[in-house]
Write an enzyme that holds these catalytic residues in place. Sequence first.
Site, short mmCIF file in Angstrom:
data_model
loop_
_atom_site.label_atom_id
_atom_site.label_comp_id
_atom_site.label_asym_id
_atom_site.label_seq_id
_atom_site.Cartn_x
_atom_site.Cartn_y
_atom_site.Cartn_z
N ASP A 66 -12.71 -0.69 -8.56
CA ASP A 66 -12.88 0.55 -9.45
C ASP A 66 -12.11 0.50 -10.45
O ASP A 66 -12.35 1.00 -11.67
CB ASP A 66 -12.77 1.69 -8.49
N GLU A 84 0.92 -1.26 0.11
CA GLU A 84 0.06 0.19 0.00
C GLU A 84 0.90 1.14 0.00
O GLU A 84 1.91 1.25 0.87
CB GLU A 84 -0.84 -0.10 1.31
N GLY A 85 0.60 2.11 -1.10
CA GLY A 85 1.31 3.33 -1.10
C GLY A 85 0.78 4.43 -0.29
O GLY A 85 1.80 5.63 0.02
N ALA A 86 -0.37 4.77 0.14
CA ALA A 86 -0.72 5.76 0.66
C ALA A 86 -1.32 5.36 2.08
O ALA A 86 -0.70 5.42 3.15
CB ALA A 86 -1.81 6.52 -0.11
N GLY A 128 -17.29 12.84 -10.91
CA GLY A 128 -17.00 11.36 -11.31
C GLY A 128 -15.60 11.33 -10.73
O GLY A 128 -14.89 11.86 -10.38
N THR A 170 -9.23 4.66 -0.21
CA THR A 170 -10.29 5.87 -0.36
C THR A 170 -11.46 5.81 0.69
O THR A 170 -11.97 6.54 1.48
CB THR A 170 -10.62 5.94 -1.71
N HIS A 204 -43.99 -5.68 12.54
CA HIS A 204 -44.92 -4.30 12.75
C HIS A 204 -44.72 -3.67 14.01
O HIS A 204 -44.54 -4.19 15.04
CB HIS A 204 -46.34 -4.56 12.85
P1 NAI Z 1 -21.13 10.88 -10.32
O1 NAI Z 1 -20.63 10.23 -11.62
O2 NAI Z 1 -21.86 10.32 -9.38
O3 NAI Z 1 -21.76 12.41 -10.97
C1 NAI Z 1 -21.00 13.22 -11.39
C2 NAI Z 1 -21.91 14.17 -11.92
O4 NAI Z 1 -21.34 15.30 -12.60
C3 NAI Z 1 -22.71 13.68 -13.14
O5 NAI Z 1 -24.10 14.05 -12.58
C4 NAI Z 1 -22.21 14.45 -14.45
O6 NAI Z 1 -23.51 14.77 -15.36
C5 NAI Z 1 -21.78 15.94 -13.56
N1 NAI Z 1 -20.75 16.54 -14.39
C6 NAI Z 1 -19.93 15.99 -15.04
N2 NAI Z 1 -19.07 17.10 -15.76
C7 NAI Z 1 -19.69 18.44 -15.45
C8 NAI Z 1 -19.38 19.60 -15.54
N3 NAI Z 1 -18.26 19.88 -16.56
N4 NAI Z 1 -20.20 20.53 -15.32
C9 NAI Z 1 -21.19 20.25 -14.46
N5 NAI Z 1 -21.52 18.82 -14.00
C10 NAI Z 1 -20.68 17.88 -14.52
O7 NAI Z 1 -19.78 11.12 -9.82
P2 NAI Z 1 -19.27 11.70 -8.11
O8 NAI Z 1 -20.27 12.33 -7.29
O9 NAI Z 1 -17.76 12.37 -8.22
O10 NAI Z 1 -18.78 10.19 -7.74
C11 NAI Z 1 -17.91 9.30 -8.31
C12 NAI Z 1 -18.27 7.81 -7.85
O11 NAI Z 1 -18.01 7.43 -6.50
C13 NAI Z 1 -19.70 7.45 -8.11
O12 NAI Z 1 -20.15 7.25 -9.43
C14 NAI Z 1 -19.71 6.35 -7.28
O13 NAI Z 1 -19.40 4.99 -7.90
C15 NAI Z 1 -18.87 6.61 -5.95
N6 NAI Z 1 -19.45 6.89 -4.82
C16 NAI Z 1 -20.37 6.23 -4.29
C17 NAI Z 1 -21.07 6.61 -3.08
C18 NAI Z 1 -22.06 5.64 -2.60
O14 NAI Z 1 -22.04 4.61 -2.90
N7 NAI Z 1 -23.00 6.24 -1.77
C19 NAI Z 1 -21.00 7.97 -2.59
C20 NAI Z 1 -20.05 8.76 -3.21
C21 NAI Z 1 -19.28 8.21 -4.41
#
Ligand code: NAI
Length: 466
Positions: free
Chosen positions: A313, A39-41, A273, A46, A445
């Site tokens: 991921d 592990e590097g970090a 994202g 995350t 219930h």
């Molecule tokens: P996300 O993919 O969920 O959402 C990114 C949003 O940014 C999208 O709605 C997209 O249309 C928008 N977007 C992209 N470029 C843009 C721009 N230039 N201007 C305005 N809007 C823009 O990504 P997020 O929230 O960063 O999360 C990353 C990943 O982390 C998720 O896909 C998920 O896999 C994971 N994650 C999971 C969680 C959970 O399970 N509860 C919580 C947080 C993250």
Amino acid sequence: MVRQMQDISCKVLVIGAGPGGYIAAIRAGQLGLDCVIVEGAYYGGTCLNVGCIPSKAIIHAADEFEKAMHFAGDSAIGVKAGKPEIDFSKTVAWKDGIVKRLTGGVSGLLKKNKVRAITGWATFVDGKTVDVKGGDEDCRIRAENIIIATGSAPVELPFLPFGGNVISSTEALDLPAPPKKLAVIGAGYIGLELGIAFAKMGSKVTVVEALDKILPLYDNELTRPVEKKLKSLGVDVRLGARAKGASDKDLEIETADGKAETIKADKILVTVGRAPKTEGWGRENLVLDMDGRFIKIDDKCETSMRGVYAIGDVTGEPMLAHRAMAQGEMVAEIIAGQNRNWDKRAIPAVCFTDPEVVSVGLAPEEARSSGYDVKTQVFPFSANGRAMSMEAEDGFIRIVARADNHLVLGVQAAGRGVSELSTAFGLAIEMGATLEDIAGTIHAHPTLGESFQEAALRTLGHALHI
Ligand code: NAI
């Protein structure tokens, strides 16, 4: 003087100690395999350090603060309290304590299972050899099997690089105080989970989303309760708008009708994202087939190179910790000689917004576009006694089943605490339950879970409480 590199040989080498990697290593250790993890970090990756766990702690603190504010006003339930304050540095210290306990726990579990944990940066020399540098001691590791579990990193917008006031979720979880004005780019998982939390703690939040809806992965029925809450919190949501850059510390955007606008901001949180970490560890020294931006794997998580596996991921969507964990456990068992392959029917997705949103299996439109003739119904929490007595009436549970044999294809929900119901939804789908199975199970219930049974009954045409 040239330092001699230590030479290590092992059966299994895991690169990356996030939820995928550390689970693979623990399971390998349990199975008696000679295992090394590099592990590097930070141990826990995350998820434990700067993702799932610390964000849930901050979200919990925000919920408690919102509750206290509610009781400082005119609450319907008769509880009255003074105006609350939040000492955010204490919140962050409390969150750090949880992270420390969990990451310490991971190191302890690795040790208990006789996994050798090495801190340092791993770089492939070839498909069986990895050099580790920058840690306690440089070493060369030769392994019969290697598991790549390098994870993902936040995507940076080229015109708004991270630094200063432009932050990723990592910095957002370590702020000295909630920013007075917070601009969030991206109304996805992270943007809305954290945007809602900071709005509850007093930040004036603006969310800028390029598409014409929030949480684009979910359908409108599921996101409507979240939209309602965003409105009541005063969050300014700009749909169809694009971030363009920053001037001074404010955010420049182009609105849906093409106009330039400046959003005042003390911090700009970029959540557009995450990207798989496929560079920086010597992939160029391997011959790995790719699947778009991800490493290509088969149903045993083996890459195009024999004895080289990849999990989590770095291998594709959904980029969720529980997918990585299940893959890690499976790969360790495959290396130990067990006959396993990826046969999961569903990977639950939970968004910890307010209210929470859950989706397991297929949503109605997904099921229809996959060629199924479906039956689907919702049961609203407004008809559930437990929800009423918890002031949690916003939301519902929805079931999607095959019209012909009533096999449950998907379950979705929005509402307070529905993240915990995802377990029941996942179990039902994994066990191949039909509507009759769910309708015929006695649900305690009064619980929110009764709405699951009622949704099944309603889909069958004879709900009892609506
Ligand atoms: P996300 O993919 O969920 O959402 C990114 C949003 O940014 C999208 O709605 C997209 O249309 C928008 N977007 C992209 N470029 C843009 C721009 N230039 N201007 C305005 N809007 C823009 O990504 P997020 O929230 O960063 O999360 C990353 C990943 O982390 C998720 O896909 C998920 O896999 C994971 N994650 C999971 C969680 C959970 O399970 N509860 C919580 C947080 C993250």
